[in-house]
Design a protein around this motif. Structure first.
Motif, PDB file in Angstrom:
ATOM      1  N   GLU A  37       0.833  -1.212   0.000  1.00 20.82           N
ATOM      2  CA  GLU A  37       0.000   0.000   0.000  1.00 20.82           C
ATOM      3  C   GLU A  37       0.863   1.255   0.000  1.00 20.82           C
ATOM      4  OE1 GLU A  37      -2.481  -0.391   3.397  1.00 20.82           O
ATOM      5  OE2 GLU A  37      -3.609  -2.124   2.596  1.00 20.82           O
ATOM      6  N   GLU A  60       1.094   4.099  -2.998  1.00 25.94           N
ATOM      7  CA  GLU A  60       0.878   5.528  -2.730  1.00 25.94           C
ATOM      8  C   GLU A  60       2.079   6.356  -3.182  1.00 25.94           C
ATOM      9  OE1 GLU A  60       0.010   8.456   1.104  1.00 25.94           O
ATOM     10  OE2 GLU A  60      -0.275   6.276   1.297  1.00 25.94           O
ATOM     11  N   MET A  65       1.870   6.693  -6.910  1.00 31.35           N
ATOM     12  CA  MET A  65       0.799   7.602  -7.324  1.00 31.35           C
ATOM     13  C   MET A  65       1.274   9.042  -7.312  1.00 31.35           C
ATOM     14  SD  MET A  65      -2.014   6.065  -8.225  1.00 31.35           S
ATOM     15  CE  MET A  65      -3.304   7.292  -8.022  1.00 31.35           C
ATOM     16  N   GLU A  66       2.069   9.401  -6.297  1.00 32.68           N
ATOM     17  CA  GLU A  66       2.618  10.755  -6.234  1.00 32.68           C
ATOM     18  C   GLU A  66       3.554  11.029  -7.414  1.00 32.68           C
ATOM     19  OE1 GLU A  66       4.368  11.846  -2.552  1.00 32.68           O
ATOM     20  OE2 GLU A  66       2.656  11.191  -1.340  1.00 32.68           O
ATOM     21  N   THR A 103      -3.102  -1.029  -8.300  1.00 32.37           N
ATOM     22  CA  THR A 103      -3.541   0.291  -7.821  1.00 32.37           C
ATOM     23  C   THR A 103      -3.321   1.379  -8.867  1.00 32.37           C
ATOM     24  OG1 THR A 103      -2.923  -0.396  -5.578  1.00 32.37           O
ATOM     25  CG2 THR A 103      -3.313   1.958  -5.955  1.00 32.37           C
ATOM     26  N   CYS A 104      -2.187   1.333  -9.543  1.00 28.70           N
ATOM     27  CA  CYS A 104      -1.797   2.391 -10.495  1.00 28.70           C
ATOM     28  C   CYS A 104      -1.948   1.831 -11.905  1.00 28.70           C
ATOM     29  CB  CYS A 104      -0.367   2.851 -10.245  1.00 28.70           C
ATOM     30  SG  CYS A 104      -0.003   3.277  -8.532  1.00 28.70           S
TER      31      CYS A 104
END
Length: 394
Positions: free
Chosen positions: A92, A96, A99-100, A139-140
């Motif tokens: 996770e 994250e 994503m940044e 996720t991405c």
């Protein structure tokens, strides 16, 4: 409590020091803490061979990296995030993190390198990379894996006290922590070479003092200011530098009046070495340092260096002795001294410059010429009249 950014600091040669490693690590930790003292609420500690630095998030990240990467002994710095030692939590946090990067840089491809430094962690290094990579892909959705030429190489480092996720390894200067290799006195001119020589010795862990010679009023106060500016730049790497400023003009005038013209440069250089050694002995410096480069000018031929060294008992370090001038200039640009060094202010070496300086001097002939001078009295007078300036980073 304020949230904090995390920085991983890696050491270079310090890791190879065997039984002395704890001493070098302790000094390096002190040096890193020293450059961060103007920040409040910081933490720095060792974790399995890595230094973990935590700084409040409001502090500019680039400033932190700039300060830490200039500490001698630091091989690289990485901004990082910390995750719990649970593979789901790690995945996770990594997603994250990515994503940044997508938002900031628009990256499209990546690969993950897992490292299990803590062998009690149940998942081995290759599997860490595979699991975390799968979580990122899920996720991405704009990302794909490229193991050969990715836009982002993501590192996942699992250690006893936590897991660290990072991308960049920003190179430091390496070397050894300042203060682990004694203290030396650099003969500091306003040229390109001597600041680089000082930097290179400091990088090997040596504390640096300086002696600067001027020939006022033949040289201007601006010429001395130039040298102070050079020392201030170097102080950004090695802390406050004590500089001894010596007026060489009385000695130069005596040499010009009593000795052969072609020997002027070499005779002046021998006096510089005597004066520097006298100051170094008083200050408990272990050796002299010069920026001489073999064959660069008449006073730096092999024969001239032998004649120069014969007047001192203290070791003379010449870290640039076999370097090409272009390489020295490149290093000066890298450390920020070049633009100052090329400012057109003359130093004492250009005063009373002979038309045809001797390049292959005979020691016996030089010593014979010096018999016309009261060498001891001239050296004592020069040392006693020296001005001392403490130069801090600017």
């Amino acid at each position: 409590m304020n949230e904090k950014n995390i920085y991983i600091v890696r050491c270079g040669e310090v890791a190879l020091k065997g039984m002395n490693k704890p001493y070098f690590e302790r000094v390096l930790l002190e040096r890193v803490r020293g450059v961060l003292t103007s920040y409040e609420n910081t933490e720095s500690k060792w974790n399995d061979g890595l230094m973990i630095v935590k700084i409040p998030k409001e502090i500019d990240r680039e400033d932190v990296i700039r300060r830490v990467s200039k500490v001698f002994g630091v091989a690289s710095v990485s901004p990082a995030v910390e995750a719990e030692k649970d593979i789901e939590k790690i995945g996770e946090a990594a997603a994250e993190f990515m994503m940044e990067l997508i938002e900031k840089e628009g990256i499209k491809t990546f690969k993950v390198k897992g490292k299990r430094a803590d062998k009690t962690f149940p998942i081995q290094s290759p599997e860490i990379g595979r699991i975390v990579g799968a979580k990122i892909l899920k996720t991405c959705k704009v990302l794909s894996v490229d193991v050969h030429n990715p836009d982002c190489e993501l590192y996942v480092d699992v250690r006893r006290e936590g897991t660290y996720i990072f991308r960049d390894k920003i190179k430091g200067f390496g070397g050894l922590p300042l203060g682990t290799n004694g203290k030396g006195l650099i003969l500091m001119s306003g040229g390109i070479d001597s600041p680089v020589a000082a930097f290179m010795m400091a990088k090997r862990g040596m504390r640096i003092e300086a002696v600067h010679f001027h020939s006022y009023p033949y040289t201007s106060p601006r010429a001395q200011q130039k040298v102070e500016d050079l020392c201030a730049t170097l102080a950004g790497y090695m802390g406050t530098i004590r500089m001894h400023v010596v007026n060489l003009l009385p000695i130069q005038e005596e040499i010009v009046k009593n000795c052969p013209e072609e020997e002027t440069t070499l005779l002046v250089r021998r006096f510089m070495m005597r004066i520097a050694e006298s100051i170094a002995v008083r200050k408990k410096d272990m050796m002299l340092i010069t920026g001489e480069d073999l064959g660069q000018v008449a006073s730096q031929t092999a024969e001239a260096l032998v004649v120069t060294d014969s007047v001192v008992k203290m070791p003379v370090m010449r870290p640039l002795i076999a370097m090409d001038k272009v390489d020295i200039m490149d290093k000066a640009k890298e450390i920020g001294t070049y633009d100052i060094s090329i400012q057109p202010y003359e130093d004492c070496c250009t005063v009373f410059l002979p038309k045809h300086p001797v390049t292959k001097p005979k020691l016996s002939k030089i010593e014979k010429s010096e018999e016309a001078l009261d060498v001891e009295a001239l050296v004592i007078a020069a040392v006693d009249s020296a001005e001392v300036i403490d130069i801090t980073p600017r």
